[in-house]
Design a protein around this motif. Structure first.
Motif, PDB file in Angstrom:
ATOM      1  N   LEU A 177       0.826  -1.223   0.000  1.00  0.00           N
ATOM      2  CA  LEU A 177       0.000   0.000   0.000  1.00  0.00           C
ATOM      3  C   LEU A 177       0.854   1.265   0.000  1.00  0.00           C
ATOM      4  CD1 LEU A 177      -2.715  -1.127   2.586  1.00  0.00           C
ATOM      5  CD2 LEU A 177      -2.942  -1.019   0.108  1.00  0.00           C
ATOM      6  N   GLY A 178       1.989   1.230  -0.720  1.00  0.00           N
ATOM      7  CA  GLY A 178       2.840   2.402  -0.824  1.00  0.00           C
ATOM      8  C   GLY A 178       3.770   2.609   0.347  1.00  0.00           C
ATOM      9  N   ARG A 179       3.774   1.652   1.301  1.00  0.00           N
ATOM     10  CA  ARG A 179       4.645   1.791   2.471  1.00  0.00           C
ATOM     11  C   ARG A 179       5.592   0.604   2.533  1.00  0.00           C
ATOM     12  NH1 ARG A 179       2.815   0.236   8.282  1.00  0.00           N
ATOM     13  NH2 ARG A 179       4.726   0.560   9.461  1.00  0.00           N
ATOM     14  N   ASN A 180       6.872   0.879   2.779  1.00  0.00           N
ATOM     15  CA  ASN A 180       7.856  -0.185   2.877  1.00  0.00           C
ATOM     16  C   ASN A 180       7.815  -0.819   4.268  1.00  0.00           C
ATOM     17  OD1 ASN A 180       8.691   0.175   0.281  1.00  0.00           O
ATOM     18  ND2 ASN A 180      10.532   1.339   0.791  1.00  0.00           N
ATOM     19  N   VAL A 181       7.713  -2.154   4.276  1.00  0.00           N
ATOM     20  CA  VAL A 181       7.696  -2.921   5.520  1.00  0.00           C
ATOM     21  C   VAL A 181       8.882  -3.868   5.500  1.00  0.00           C
ATOM     22  CG1 VAL A 181       6.418  -4.577   6.920  1.00  0.00           C
ATOM     23  CG2 VAL A 181       5.193  -2.785   5.672  1.00  0.00           C
ATOM     24  N   THR A 182       9.732  -3.795   6.514  1.00  0.00           N
ATOM     25  CA  THR A 182      10.918  -4.652   6.605  1.00  0.00           C
ATOM     26  C   THR A 182      10.720  -5.669   7.717  1.00  0.00           C
ATOM     27  OG1 THR A 182      12.361  -2.877   5.818  1.00  0.00           O
ATOM     28  CG2 THR A 182      13.417  -4.726   6.937  1.00  0.00           C
ATOM     29  N   ALA A 183      10.948  -6.957   7.377  1.00  0.00           N
ATOM     30  CA  ALA A 183      10.778  -8.031   8.360  1.00  0.00           C
ATOM     31  C   ALA A 183      11.968  -8.972   8.281  1.00  0.00           C
ATOM     32  CB  ALA A 183       9.481  -8.793   8.104  1.00  0.00           C
ATOM     33  N   LYS A 184      12.299  -9.605   9.408  1.00  0.00           N
ATOM     34  CA  LYS A 184      13.389 -10.580   9.457  1.00  0.00           C
ATOM     35  C   LYS A 184      12.861 -11.965   9.133  1.00  0.00           C
ATOM     36  CE  LYS A 184      16.700  -8.329  12.527  1.00  0.00           C
ATOM     37  NZ  LYS A 184      17.546  -8.492  13.732  1.00  0.00           N
ATOM     38  N   LEU A 185      13.697 -12.749   8.425  1.00  0.00           N
ATOM     39  CA  LEU A 185      13.307 -14.104   8.060  1.00  0.00           C
ATOM     40  C   LEU A 185      13.361 -15.001   9.298  1.00  0.00           C
ATOM     41  CD1 LEU A 185      12.533 -16.055   5.756  1.00  0.00           C
ATOM     42  CD2 LEU A 185      14.969 -16.542   5.490  1.00  0.00           C
ATOM     43  N   SER A 186      12.194 -15.513   9.706  1.00  0.00           N
ATOM     44  CA  SER A 186      12.100 -16.371  10.887  1.00  0.00           C
ATOM     45  C   SER A 186      12.220 -17.837  10.530  1.00  0.00           C
ATOM     46  CB  SER A 186      10.766 -16.131  11.601  1.00  0.00           C
ATOM     47  OG  SER A 186      10.575 -17.045  12.651  1.00  0.00           O
ATOM     48  N   ASN A 187      11.686 -18.237   9.353  1.00  0.00           N
ATOM     49  CA  ASN A 187      11.719 -19.648   8.956  1.00  0.00           C
ATOM     50  C   ASN A 187      11.435 -19.767   7.469  1.00  0.00           C
ATOM     51  OD1 ASN A 187       8.654 -20.326   8.533  1.00  0.00           O
ATOM     52  ND2 ASN A 187       8.769 -19.199  10.476  1.00  0.00           N
ATOM     53  N   THR A 188      11.742 -20.924   6.924  1.00  0.00           N
ATOM     54  CA  THR A 188      11.387 -21.241   5.537  1.00  0.00           C
ATOM     55  C   THR A 188      10.478 -22.448   5.533  1.00  0.00           C
ATOM     56  OG1 THR A 188      13.349 -22.632   5.228  1.00  0.00           O
ATOM     57  CG2 THR A 188      13.543 -20.311   4.624  1.00  0.00           C
ATOM     58  N   ARG A 189       9.559 -22.486   4.542  1.00  0.00           N
ATOM     59  CA  ARG A 189       8.559 -23.543   4.475  1.00  0.00           C
ATOM     60  C   ARG A 189       8.626 -24.287   3.143  1.00  0.00           C
ATOM     61  NH1 ARG A 189       4.117 -20.938   3.429  1.00  0.00           N
ATOM     62  NH2 ARG A 189       5.305 -18.995   3.172  1.00  0.00           N
ATOM     63  N   GLU A 190       8.393 -25.587   3.210  1.00  0.00           N
ATOM     64  CA  GLU A 190       8.141 -26.376   2.012  1.00  0.00           C
ATOM     65  C   GLU A 190       6.634 -26.348   1.785  1.00  0.00           C
ATOM     66  OE1 GLU A 190       8.264 -31.019   0.494  1.00  0.00           O
ATOM     67  OE2 GLU A 190       9.470 -30.400   2.213  1.00  0.00           O
ATOM     68  N   VAL A 191       6.225 -25.852   0.623  1.00  0.00           N
ATOM     69  CA  VAL A 191       4.795 -25.662   0.339  1.00  0.00           C
ATOM     70  C   VAL A 191       4.349 -26.671  -0.714  1.00  0.00           C
ATOM     71  CG1 VAL A 191       3.021 -24.053  -0.438  1.00  0.00           C
ATOM     72  CG2 VAL A 191       4.981 -23.210   0.871  1.00  0.00           C
ATOM     73  N   LYS A 192       3.296 -27.404  -0.412  1.00  0.00           N
ATOM     74  CA  LYS A 192       2.698 -28.329  -1.373  1.00  0.00           C
ATOM     75  C   LYS A 192       1.577 -27.576  -2.098  1.00  0.00           C
ATOM     76  CE  LYS A 192       3.749 -32.552   1.198  1.00  0.00           C
ATOM     77  NZ  LYS A 192       3.201 -33.777   1.834  1.00  0.00           N
ATOM     78  N   TRP A 193       1.961 -26.868  -3.150  1.00  0.00           N
ATOM     79  CA  TRP A 193       0.987 -26.054  -3.873  1.00  0.00           C
ATOM     80  C   TRP A 193      -0.111 -26.917  -4.474  1.00  0.00           C
ATOM     81  CZ3 TRP A 193       1.640 -21.158  -2.763  1.00  0.00           C
ATOM     82  CH2 TRP A 193       2.918 -20.664  -2.498  1.00  0.00           C
ATOM     83  N   GLU A 194       0.214 -28.177  -4.816  1.00  0.00           N
ATOM     84  CA  GLU A 194      -0.785 -29.030  -5.452  1.00  0.00           C
ATOM     85  C   GLU A 194      -1.931 -29.399  -4.520  1.00  0.00           C
ATOM     86  OE1 GLU A 194       2.331 -31.695  -3.673  1.00  0.00           O
ATOM     87  OE2 GLU A 194       2.286 -29.888  -4.890  1.00  0.00           O
ATOM     88  N   SER A 195      -1.778 -29.141  -3.219  1.00  0.00           N
ATOM     89  CA  SER A 195      -2.860 -29.440  -2.279  1.00  0.00           C
ATOM     90  C   SER A 195      -4.038 -28.485  -2.444  1.00  0.00           C
ATOM     91  CB  SER A 195      -2.341 -29.356  -0.843  1.00  0.00           C
ATOM     92  OG  SER A 195      -2.031 -28.015  -0.500  1.00  0.00           O
ATOM     93  N   LEU A 196      -3.801 -27.373  -3.146  1.00  0.00           N
ATOM     94  CA  LEU A 196      -4.817 -26.336  -3.367  1.00  0.00           C
ATOM     95  C   LEU A 196      -5.305 -25.699  -2.066  1.00  0.00           C
ATOM     96  CD1 LEU A 196      -6.950 -27.878  -6.262  1.00  0.00           C
ATOM     97  CD2 LEU A 196      -5.002 -26.348  -6.399  1.00  0.00           C
ATOM     98  N   ALA A 197      -4.543 -25.892  -0.987  1.00  0.00           N
ATOM     99  CA  ALA A 197      -4.846 -25.161   0.244  1.00  0.00           C
ATOM    100  C   ALA A 197      -4.372 -23.717   0.072  1.00  0.00           C
ATOM    101  CB  ALA A 197      -4.145 -25.817   1.434  1.00  0.00           C
ATOM    102  N   ILE A 198      -4.847 -22.831   0.952  1.00  0.00           N
ATOM    103  CA  ILE A 198      -4.457 -21.417   0.866  1.00  0.00           C
ATOM    104  C   ILE A 198      -3.014 -21.283   1.336  1.00  0.00           C
ATOM    105  CG2 ILE A 198      -4.926 -19.093   1.689  1.00  0.00           C
ATOM    106  CD1 ILE A 198      -7.812 -19.860   2.063  1.00  0.00           C
ATOM    107  N   ASN A 199      -2.161 -20.854   0.433  1.00  0.00           N
ATOM    108  CA  ASN A 199      -0.742 -20.692   0.754  1.00  0.00           C
ATOM    109  C   ASN A 199      -0.190 -19.471   0.042  1.00  0.00           C
ATOM    110  OD1 ASN A 199       0.929 -22.431   2.509  1.00  0.00           O
ATOM    111  ND2 ASN A 199      -0.194 -24.086   1.466  1.00  0.00           N
ATOM    112  N   PHE A 200       0.882 -18.943   0.585  1.00  0.00           N
ATOM    113  CA  PHE A 200       1.518 -17.750   0.038  1.00  0.00           C
ATOM    114  C   PHE A 200       3.028 -17.928   0.083  1.00  0.00           C
ATOM    115  CE2 PHE A 200      -2.527 -16.514   1.789  1.00  0.00           C
ATOM    116  CZ  PHE A 200      -3.070 -15.648   0.849  1.00  0.00           C
ATOM    117  N   VAL A 201       3.730 -17.241  -0.829  1.00  0.00           N
ATOM    118  CA  VAL A 201       5.184 -17.254  -0.791  1.00  0.00           C
ATOM    119  C   VAL A 201       5.680 -16.650   0.514  1.00  0.00           C
ATOM    120  CG1 VAL A 201       7.274 -16.304  -1.848  1.00  0.00           C
ATOM    121  CG2 VAL A 201       5.453 -17.212  -3.296  1.00  0.00           C
ATOM    122  N   MET A 202       5.060 -15.537   0.940  1.00  0.00           N
ATOM    123  CA  MET A 202       5.459 -14.855   2.173  1.00  0.00           C
ATOM    124  C   MET A 202       4.278 -14.798   3.142  1.00  0.00           C
ATOM    125  SD  MET A 202       7.745 -11.688   0.672  1.00  0.00           S
ATOM    126  CE  MET A 202       6.661 -11.434  -0.749  1.00  0.00           C
TER     127      MET A 202
END
Length: 857
Positions: free
Chosen positions: A643-668
């Motif tokens: 929304l026009g504002r820069n938000v900086t966050a620290k990486l807490s963890n990484t996830r393996e995402v099963k996109w084929e499950s068609l569950a709600i998922n996001f890159v971030m």
């Protein structure tokens, strides 16, 4: 008077006319024996010339129409947030500007009985700045502004059973349909559309509530620069720098007319590169056919060459004579290929014009045609210098003897050096002409390796056949004897058929593996609907509607925003170089969310999830593969413009995402305290019980549409079917492109069988004299061809499977599926091809009468 020559490779000025006269005299009998030669050269040249002409036409048209396609000299766009007063003032100061907004929504009939998912685009009075929009009835955009009406794609009227003048419901408003959209100049510059277009004034869109706070809307500003501000390409670069300086935190994505649609540009470049490499493959495979044709020609001319040597002709004269003939024949094939290559783009542009992203101005591009012709000539020379060099050194006495008494000779050093230099120059030309030079280099080396491997395997098959015990059945003994013969068909058949079939097998197995990945891993209980833009305040009412009217329906929801990655640690995204398959994550805006718990279908593979109720510094969870591609480690920072504002966050963890499950998922996925206060809507999935009827399915969508006008219910099955339709067309195109190499292999196979035709006739004549029947001769030949086809197919399956495995595991990161039907198809195709060409050759052999051939001996 002897036919003498002076220098080894450069006949004197007196001898050159003699060589040319002899070469032209040889053509009085026609081009018999060179048809395969011509076809092989023409096929490869046609592919390269056609691809080059079409690619050049699309690229030049793309660049010429850049302002029209983009809608101006430059555009600035970002998700969610409209330009603020200061931002709009700066944009207006650069030249004439136009504002538009795009949002996806459900459009309905006035009574809500029918609905369709559409792409809504709002415009202002200045639209379009470049090009012309065409509306039915001769209407202009000013007419839409005055009436507050909409213009729609024709499919909207057809699907909703409406006509011009009827009312169309968008959000909370019923708007009159004033016209049908006949042409939209800047449609290609918009994001990927998933529905037909609905065009309306911005003021009318504001009344629909579709662009309420948190809606997934993209605001776009097109600008035709003031001439005094600069219009040259260099000034366009400076414009982007000025915009980043003046609006550092705005989060606008800037694009200019030089590259109005990067995705289309990349697609055109990759398509051209792929087909050019494919054409080069066809030429190289066809080069084997060229060598076979030259060998056949030299084999037929043994008595003529022997006679010329007996009359005093030197090796130089013989070499020059036949080299001149080969070049003339190659030029004929090149000319045919260039003509076909010039016609193909015209056919594509006329037949597929409406489907192409732009209007292609097809014309003659001399450089592309010259490159295609140069490829063809170099391939012809690379594959003919060696057999011609061998023929000139065979002694006259050997030429008068039977083939069995022949001797193994190698060309002169000058010919060997010339062949190597030409081969290196050919690959250098292929690599220099490619945009992805490493890919072209690996591809060229792979083609050479496959050709060398099949040639070696052909020798190995003959070696094994020579060591097999003699079969008791005469026909089988003759077949194995032919396979083991030094001058037999084994090497030619294995080389020519194997290269085409290995590629076809690889394409078939990759295709099957992708299909299995798509269909085999999609869960049986996939969501019935994805529902976009459920307002945050309306979520309780939405949940109540589903629970009370459709009991048993499974509902999942997650907050959804959109934002663009602008910095990774301290590095701006513009300076980050990623592999092509990962670049999308830095292009444009991405879906974002926040959650207290790990989303369904995800698994934390590194780091730790934040505790429930976390209220510390902003944290983010990243998809594991993309985090690795970006070089992110736990504790690194990611800055996203929301929304026009820069938000900086620290990486807490990484996830393996099963996109084929068609569950709600996001890159971030962010910690809730980071984005909870930001305006946003909700994304939901609805899964009806298995026993639910189609009527219930349709009623659910209608109820959502009536009670939540801003929400858009997308039926997953429809989306999957739409993807499957596109996917199937792509795979058909890939298979058709791959079959070009198979066609080249078939031509080479025909030439290989023709090479041995004269020897087979002699063998058949001798067998007939000894009492063999036509049936026995036919059986012996069919056994030979069948054994070679089976061996070749098995080898092709092995190599094609290895190629498919490497492609899937190393490039696509997919599971390899060994498909027996695909393998059976390859083996069956091998048997059919060899049977057709071998059967025709055998039929001609059986027509030979013994007496004339015995008298000639």
């Amino acid at each position: 008077m002897s036919l003498a020559a002076s220098s080894p490779l450069r006949p004197s000025s007196i001898q050159m006319p003699l060589v040319l006269r002899l070469a032209l005299r040889e053509f009085r009998g026609g081009l018999s024996g060179f048809y395969v030669f011509i076809a092989c050269i023409a096929l490869g040249v046609a592919v390269i010339a056609g691809v080059g002409a079409l690619g050049d036409a699309l690229r030049s048209s793309f660049e010429r129409q850049g302002s029209v396609l983009l809608g101006g000299d430059v555009t600035l766009h970002r998700p969610h947030k409209r330009a603020e007063a200061a931002e709009r003032a700066w944009i207006d100061a650069q030249g004439r500007a136009s504002e538009s907004a795009t949002v996806r929504a459900m459009s309905r009939t006035a009574d809500g009985s029918e609905q369709i998912f559409v792409e809504v685009k709002s415009i202002d009075a200045a639209y379009p700045l470049a090009g012309e929009i065409k509306l039915s009835g001769g209407l202009k955009t000013a007419d839409l502004m005055r009436a507050g009406a909409v213009a729609v794609d024709p499919i909207v009227l057809e699907r909703l059973r409406l006509k011009v003048g009827d009312q169309l419901q968008l959000g909370t408003q019923n708007l009159p349909i004033a016209a049908v959209i006949e042409a939209e100049p800047d449609k290609i510059a918009d994001r990927l559309t998933v529905g037909p277009r609905v065009l309306l004034p911005t003021a009318a869109l504001e009344k629909t509530t579709l662009i309420d706070v948190g809606s997934l809307v993209t605001w776009r500003y097109a600008v035709v620069l003031d001439p005094q501000k600069g219009n040259a390409p260099d000034d366009l670069v400076r414009f982007a720098d000025r915009a980043k300086t003046a609006l550092p935190e705005a989060g606008f994505i800037i694009r200019d007319r030089r590259d109005p649609s990067p995705s289309v540009t990349r697609t055109l470049d990759r398509l051209r590169q792929f087909l050019t490499l494919l054409g080069l493959t066809a030429l190289l495979v066809g080069g084997v056919g060229v060598a076979n044709a030259v060998n056949t020609y030299i084999d037929r001319r043994r008595p003529v060459i022997a006679t010329m040597k007996a009359l005093g002709a030197t090796s130089n004269v013989i070499f020059g004579l036949h080299l001149a003939q080969v070049i003339m024949i190659a030029l004929i094939g090149i000319a045919i290929g260039v003509l076909i290559g010039m016609v193909v783009p015209l056919l594509v542009a006329s037949g597929l014009g409406p489907a192409l992203p732009i209007q292609a101005d097809v014309g003659i591009r001399p450089l592309s045609l010259l490159a295609a012709g140069l490829y063809g000539l170099m391939v012809a020379l690379v594959f003919t210098l060696w057999p011609l060099g061998r023929a000139e050194l065979v002694r006259a006495g050997v030429l008068f003897r039977d083939e069995a008494a022949g001797e193994r000779v190698y060309p002169r050093k000058a010919i060997i050096v010339a062949t190597v230099v030409l081969a290196l120059a050919l690959f250098a030309l292929a690599i220099i002409g490619a945009e992805a030079k490493w890919l072209a280099a690996y591809f060229s080396l792979a083609v050479v390796a496959v050709l060398a491997l099949f040639y070696g395997l052909g020798i190995a098959v003959g070696w094994v056949a020579r060591r097999l015990p003699r079969a008791r059945r005469p026909e089988l003994a003759i077949a194995i004897g032919n396979i083991s013969a030094a001058n037999g068909l084994t090497r030619s058949v294995v080389l020519s058929l194997g290269t085409g079939l290995s590629l076809l097998t690889a394409v078939a197995l990759v295709d099957r593996s992708i299909v299995e990945e798509l269909y085999g891993r999609v869960p049986a209980t996939s969501p019935t609907y994805f529902v976009l833009d459920v307002k945050k305040a309306e979520l309780p009412a939405f949940e109540k509607l589903v629970a009370t009217r459709y009991p048993g329906t499974e509902l999942h929801s997650a907050p959804m925003l959109r934002g663009r990655i602008v910095r990774v640690n301290d590095t701006p995204t513009e300076q980050i170089k990623l592999k092509p398959e990962h670049q999308w994550v830095l292009r444009g805006d991405r879906g974002l969310s926040y959650a207290d718990a790990v989303p369904e279908g995800s698994k934390v593979v590194e780091g730790a999830w934040w505790p429930a109720g976390y209220d510390g510094p902003p944290l983010v969870s990243f998809e594991a593969e993309l985090a690795k591609a970006l070089g992110l480690k736990i504790g690194d920072s990611v800055t996203v413009n929301v929304l026009g504002r820069n938000v900086t966050a620290k990486l807490s963890n990484t996830r393996e995402v099963k996109w084929e499950s068609l569950a709600i998922n996001f890159v971030m996925v962010f910690s809730p305290n980071t984005l909870r206060s930001a305006p946003h809507n909700v994304l939901a999935t609805l899964t009806l019980p298995k026993e639910a009827s189609l009527a219930t399915d349709a009623a659910l969508a209608r109820d959502i549409g009536r009670e939540f006008p801003s929400a858009s219910a997308i039926r997953v099955k429809d989306a999957i079917n739409q993807f499957n339709a596109v996917f199937s067309r792509v795979m058909v195109a890939v298979r058709a492109a791959g079959s070009i190499t198979l066609v080249a292999g078939a031509l080479v196979l025909a030439g290989a069988l023709a090479t041995a035709q004269r020897r087979r006739v002699k063998q058949a004549v001798i067998l007939k004299v000894l009492g063999a029947t036509r049936r026995r001769i036919l059986t012996a030949h069919m056994l030979e061809y069948g054994l070679l086809a089976l061996v070749t197919a098995l080898i092709s399956v092995l190599i094609g499977s290895l190629a498919a495995f490497a492609t899937l595991k190393r490039v696509m990161d997919l599971e390899f599926v060994l498909s027996l039907p695909a393998i059976a198809q390859a083996i069956g195709l091998a048997v059919i091809l060899v049977g057709i060409f071998g059967g025709y050759g055998t039929w001609r052999v059986l027509q030979a009468r013994p007496v004339p051939h015995l008298r000639s001996e």
